[in-house]
Write an enzyme that holds these catalytic residues in place. Structure first.
Site, PDB file in Angstrom:
ATOM      1  N   GLU A  19       2.661   5.184  -3.865  1.00  0.00           N
ATOM      2  CA  GLU A  19       2.674   6.228  -4.926  1.00  0.00           C
ATOM      3  C   GLU A  19       3.970   7.024  -4.924  1.00  0.00           C
ATOM      4  O   GLU A  19       4.393   7.416  -6.017  1.00  0.00           O
ATOM      5  CB  GLU A  19       1.468   7.163  -4.744  1.00  0.00           C
ATOM      6  N   ASP A  28      -9.133   3.715  -1.808  1.00  0.00           N
ATOM      7  CA  ASP A  28     -10.056   4.030  -0.713  1.00  0.00           C
ATOM      8  C   ASP A  28     -11.372   4.602  -1.203  1.00  0.00           C
ATOM      9  O   ASP A  28     -11.622   5.810  -1.138  1.00  0.00           O
ATOM     10  CB  ASP A  28      -9.378   5.008   0.250  1.00  0.00           C
ATOM     11  N   ASP A  83       0.860  -1.181   0.000  1.00  0.00           N
ATOM     12  CA  ASP A  83       0.000   0.000   0.000  1.00  0.00           C
ATOM     13  C   ASP A  83       0.902   1.238   0.000  1.00  0.00           C
ATOM     14  O   ASP A  83       2.121   1.125   0.157  1.00  0.00           O
ATOM     15  CB  ASP A  83      -0.861  -0.059   1.274  1.00  0.00           C
TER      16      ASP A  83
END
Ligand SMILES: *[C@@H]1O[C@H](CO)[C@@H](O)[C@H](O)[C@H]1NC(C)=O
Length: 966
Positions: free
Chosen positions: A531, A604, A528
């Site tokens: 980015e 999300d 996760d």
């Protein structure tokens, strides 16, 4: 994941909560996007008097001997002293690659994006020849010699034509602009004013093209952040037109329609361009061109005549404007912050050709482990090992199938990934073994930010080895905030990080190196925040002037960054054992090529109907981008969906390639066993439905792992000539199975309409109702009460399922099969089944079963139908499995032998018009039952006749034949 309103986090992360769009740049807040759109506005205004300043110097053309490649010098009339080099190549499959870079510039532009995305350097064609003319260089090729590439000299313009029609045009609108490197201190003096009249003219004339101000060339502010931009302006603008294509698709990830709405021109649907800048966007909008977590710069352009596509291999932030100057044509404008021009033009001409061409460039999607297609239960967080055991027990008590339990960040002591919080997880390996008892697995989160503390061996080792991303000065390690507080980030662009990272995942001790001995070989990984997400960074990410290995700035590689972690983690998991086993790694951030490494999800999302619908479209767009193994959080990450919404969300989930429920820490628990009746039983059946269809999903994944054809196929892919289907993105086909799904994404639905694209019969999977399409397409009404997902089988399909309810997919390994045969208008049908051990790479050595099932008339005029099973693996061994060219298939391989006792326990035939006289295998009559259908009436199109053949006593691995005599 990102938090919201959690007190716990408010304390640690003051600046980032309660934020939305204002946290992220609009085009007008980004200097290079502003400059790019400014350029386009000036071009619009100048209209036909606008001429691109870039031209090819014909005297410099150099054609590679015996290869379809040439180079040439390019000049801009605005900057006669700056040199550019053009390099155009045609690959042996007809893909055209166009590269342009500044030559002998002050600095080097980043040219590595393609190298991370491509599986190999593509082979160039040795058959195609360029011919140099007065005004252009051109080459003709293709089976019918109807494809032509024309590179015009002045202005520079690259056109791909097919059958004389323009398919793709680069710089046709004259928006190509590669800002050259310049020296800051000289920049005012650089204007050689007064040298010669001609030069003065040129300089003064630059404003028409570049604008009259040096708009934030050397420094850029956003909010409280300043980007130091030491290299100055280096953006790249390029227009790409599709003069004969009215629909464009792709460029995931955006929460938007599949057929991309316009961003410029009259009646623009959005006012902002589509943005590709991987970002952790808190509570993202369900209809927006804003950036999300991943970027695949691939765009399909489609019309009833042909499909073409481009892959723009750029790793920096990119904005894309889309306009339809007419309903049947598309113009796009790509504006990137840095990097060379490196565009692949895929000539198609069919969607299937495009997927093959793209897959040859960036690789086939990995064939996942079979269990990974089961149901994944996640939550932020299961708080202790006993909590995990309890959740597992509740699933078992309620007889609900599940394959994987997930642990989010709270398992880790102070969010030091790999390090268990032993207060709550005192016995991690025992807990994992408890879960693994019936073949289930665990997935545990490992993020790329490392807590900066002495008592964390992973940070210490990375620090000692100099593997951390540096700040703008290139010396100090960058420090930012994330879950673990003050954190550092591993620089996966540093090759020294690769083996080091892989060693961390070894479950056995590794000498003086730290490794994860507190885990098992059935523990899989979730990446996760890659980015990367940085809570106190600009746009919740890393400063662009941070420095990576090789001296490249973060801006150069931002969109590629997340893929490297995914790649290395997937390799780490794969090589934990010898021989290797198939990895499972979920990533949030991705780039072109990420399909090789595992699964993604849409981040999300919100627990709303709007987001449920958006998720369906986003997963489809990802499938178009070559990355089929995709899903969105079932239930929605934020919020507390009511029972009806949750049921519908599970129905969406079971028809997603990746099927996981997940929830935010502030939500109420919503594991399906917690629901009241009837919802609980409905969801149990929905879960069982997914499990019954695992053979369909696995077979579809085999296909994508070889051909790149997506697992979920929108209408334009399945029926490329049917214009009425081009904008449809709320229903789709599952692989080649013939299953057509229209998930319900609204409250209170009892019916829905489904579009049927052809003159063919479709059967309702549950009620056997008959629906007939029409040659020009037709919409039909389908019942959709809460317990029912609209699901049709296309006439002509054979769908293999396994219908014994089990607690996990490994328990189904030797379960018998049901074949559902949906006879077409012509009384024929066919289907496929692929099986292997689902876990290792033994399929690459030929250990698998690949069958084709066929229903056909015994003779042309006869009414008797023959149903047969034949070995596809023996017919096309080379096309069977990913990565390897098997030349011969041995039907008695170990896996096939292990499956020899697995039976077909039932054959169900829809659409047999009359009661059979006999149903025979060889000479013996089989047991069967025939239910006469209901003829069509005004109200209904009727119900199909159903013939059920009970236990024909055949193995799934052998050849057999059943004859249904009318
Ligand atoms: C990523 O994956 C490919 C295999 O698909 C491999 O060849 C490449 O070297 C990998 N490494 C990195 C750092 O991207």
């Amino acid at each position: 994941m990102r938090a919201f309103c959690s007190l716990l986090l408010l304390a640690a992360v003051p600046a980032v909560l309660a934020v939305k769009t204002q946290d992220f740049k609009t085009c007008s807040q980004s200097a290079f996007c502003r400059r790019g759109r400014g350029l386009s506005a000036r071009a619009q205004e100048a209209s036909s008097s606008w001429v691109s300043p870039y031209s090819v110097d014909a005297s410099t053309i150099s054609i590679a001997p015996n290869l379809a490649s040439f180079t040439a010098a390019v000049k801009s009339s605005l900057y006669p002293d700056i040199k550019f080099g053009l390099d155009v190549r045609i690959h042996d499959d007809g893909v055209v690659r166009v590269r342009m870079d500044e030559v002998d510039g002050l600095r080097k532009r980043y040219d590595g994006a393609a190298s991370w995305a491509l599986v190999a350097e593509p082979e160039l064609s040795s058959k195609i020849r360029w011919s140099v003319g007065k005004a252009d260089v051109r080459a003709k090729y293709g089976d019918k010699k109807d494809v032509e590439v024309v590179v015009a000299f002045n202005p520079l313009r690259v056109t791909l034509l097919q059958g004389g029609k323009e398919q793709v045009v680069l710089n046709g609108k004259g928006l190509l602009h590669m800002e050259h490197f310049r020296a800051k201190e000289n920049s005012p003096k650089e204007e050689p004013a007064g040298e010669s009249e001609q030069v003065v003219m040129q300089v003064n004339n630059r404003a028409w093209f570049e604008g009259d101000s040096e708009d934030e060339y050397w420094e850029e502010k956003f909010g409280s952040w300043t980007d130091s931009k030491p290299k100055g302006p280096e953006s790249l603008s390029l227009d790409i037109s599709f003069p004969n294509h009215g629909h464009v698709y792709g460029i995931p990830q955006h929460a938007t329609r599949l057929s991309l709405p316009t961003t410029t021109g009259e009646n623009a649907y959005y006012s902002e361009p589509y943005r590709l800048y991987n970002a952790d966007v808190f509570e993202y909008l369900a209809d927006s061109p804003m950036s999300l977590y991943g970027s695949i710069p691939v765009m399909h352009a489609h019309s009833a005549g042909s499909t073409v596509a481009i892959f723009n291999a750029v790793g920096s932030e990119t904005w894309i404007d889309v306009a339809h100057p007419s309903p049947k044509s598309t113009e796009t404008h790509w504006i990137s912050e840095s990097g060379i021009l490196d565009v692949f033009i895929m000539p198609g001409p069919t969607p299937a050709d495009i997927f093959a061409q793209y897959t040859r460039l960036t690789g086939t999607p990995a064939l996942p482990a079979h269990w990974a297609l089961g149901y994944h239960q996640c939550r932020w967080n299961y708080i202790s090992s006993n909590d995990v055991r309890d959740v597992q027990k509740r699933f078992d008590m309620e007889d609900m199938p599940v394959d994987v339990f997930w642990l989010d960040i709270e398992y880790a002591e102070e969010h030091k990934y790999f390090i268990w919080d032993k207060k709550n997880f005192p016995d991690p390996v025992d807990m994992m073994h408890d879960v693994e008892d019936i073949g289930r697995k665990m997935v545990v989160i490992i993020d790329p930010h490392l807590k900066r503390t002495d008592n964390y061996p992973v940070y210490q080792e990375a620090n000692e080895r100099g593997l951390l991303v540096k700040s703008a000065d290139g010396e100090k390690d960058y420090e930012g905030w994330c879950w673990s507080g003050s954190s550092a980030w591993i620089d996966f662009f540093n090759p020294n990080s690769w083996d080091w990272w892989k060693t961390l995942f070894k479950t056995l001790p590794q000498g003086d190196r730290w490794s994860w001995t507190d885990s098992t070989i059935d523990t899989y990984i979730w990446n996760d925040m890659n980015e990367p997400s940085v809570f106190n960074g600009p746009e919740i990410s890393m400063p662009r002037d941070n420095v990576h290995h090789g001296g490249w700035e973060h801006r150069d590689i931002h969109n590629i960054n997340g893929m490297l972690l995914h790649n290395l983690t997937s390799q780490a998991v794969m090589t934990r054992t010898d021989p290797p086993r198939r990895p499972f790694v979920l990533t949030r951030s991705f780039y072109a090529g990420s399909q090789r490494f595992g699964a993604m999800w849409t981040g999300d999302n919100l627990g709303t109907w709007e987001h449920m619908a958006a998720g369906v479209r986003m997963v489809l767009a990802n499938n178009i981008g070559g990355f089929s193994f995709a899903g969105s959080d079932v239930g929605g990450f934020f919020g507390n969906p009511d029972s009806e919404m949750l049921v519908r969300w599970y129905q969406v989930g079971i028809f997603s390639p990746f099927f996981r429920a997940h929830a935010h820490i502030d939500t109420k628990r919503r594991e399906p066993y917690l629901l009241d009746e009837p919802y609980k039983s409905i969801i149990r059946n929905v879960l069982r439905m997914r499990y019954s269809m695992l053979p369909v999903w696995y077979t579809a994944f085999r296909e994508t792992s070889v051909t790149g054809l997506p697992v979920l196929r929108p209408h334009y892919v399945a029926f490329p000539h049917d214009e009425a289907g081009f904008a449809i993105d709320d229903q789709f086909f599952v692989g080649s199975s013939g299953l057509l799904v229209k998930p319900i994404v609204e409250k209170g639905a009892t019916h829905t309409t489904v579009y049927l694209p052809e003159d063919q019969v479709y059967y309702d999977y549950f009620t056997h109702d008959v629906h007939r399409g029409a040659s020009k397409g037709k919409s039909v009404t389908i019942q959709a009460d809460l317990h029912k997902t609209p699901l049709l089988i296309r006439g002509g399909s054979i769908v293999p399922t396994r219908e014994r309810p089990r607690r996990s997919s490994p328990l189904m390994k030797y379960d018998p099969f049901t074949l559902r045969i949906a006879l077409s208008n012509q009384d024929v049908a066919h289907g496929e089944l692929y099986l292997d051990d689902g876990e290792t790479y033994s399929h690459r050595d030929g250990h698998f079963v690949w069958r084709e099932f066929i229903a056909e008339k015994t003779e042309k005029k006869s009414k008797a139908v023959r149903i047969s099973s034949r070995n596809l693996a023996a017919q096309k061994p080379g096309e069977a499995v990913d990565g390897v060219a098997l030349t011969k298939y041995d039907g008695s391989n170990d896996f096939a032998k292990s499956m020899a006792d697995v039976r077909v326990e039932r054959v169900v035939i829809f659409g047999a018009a009359t009661k059979p006289a006999s149903v025979k295998m060889g000479d013996s009559e089989l047991q069967w039952e025939y239910t006469q259908g209901v003829a069509a009436s005004d109200k209904r199109e009727g119900m199909a006749s159903v013939l059920v053949i009970k236990d024909p006593g055949v193995s799934i691995t052998s050849d057999w034949e059943i004859v249904v005599q009318a």
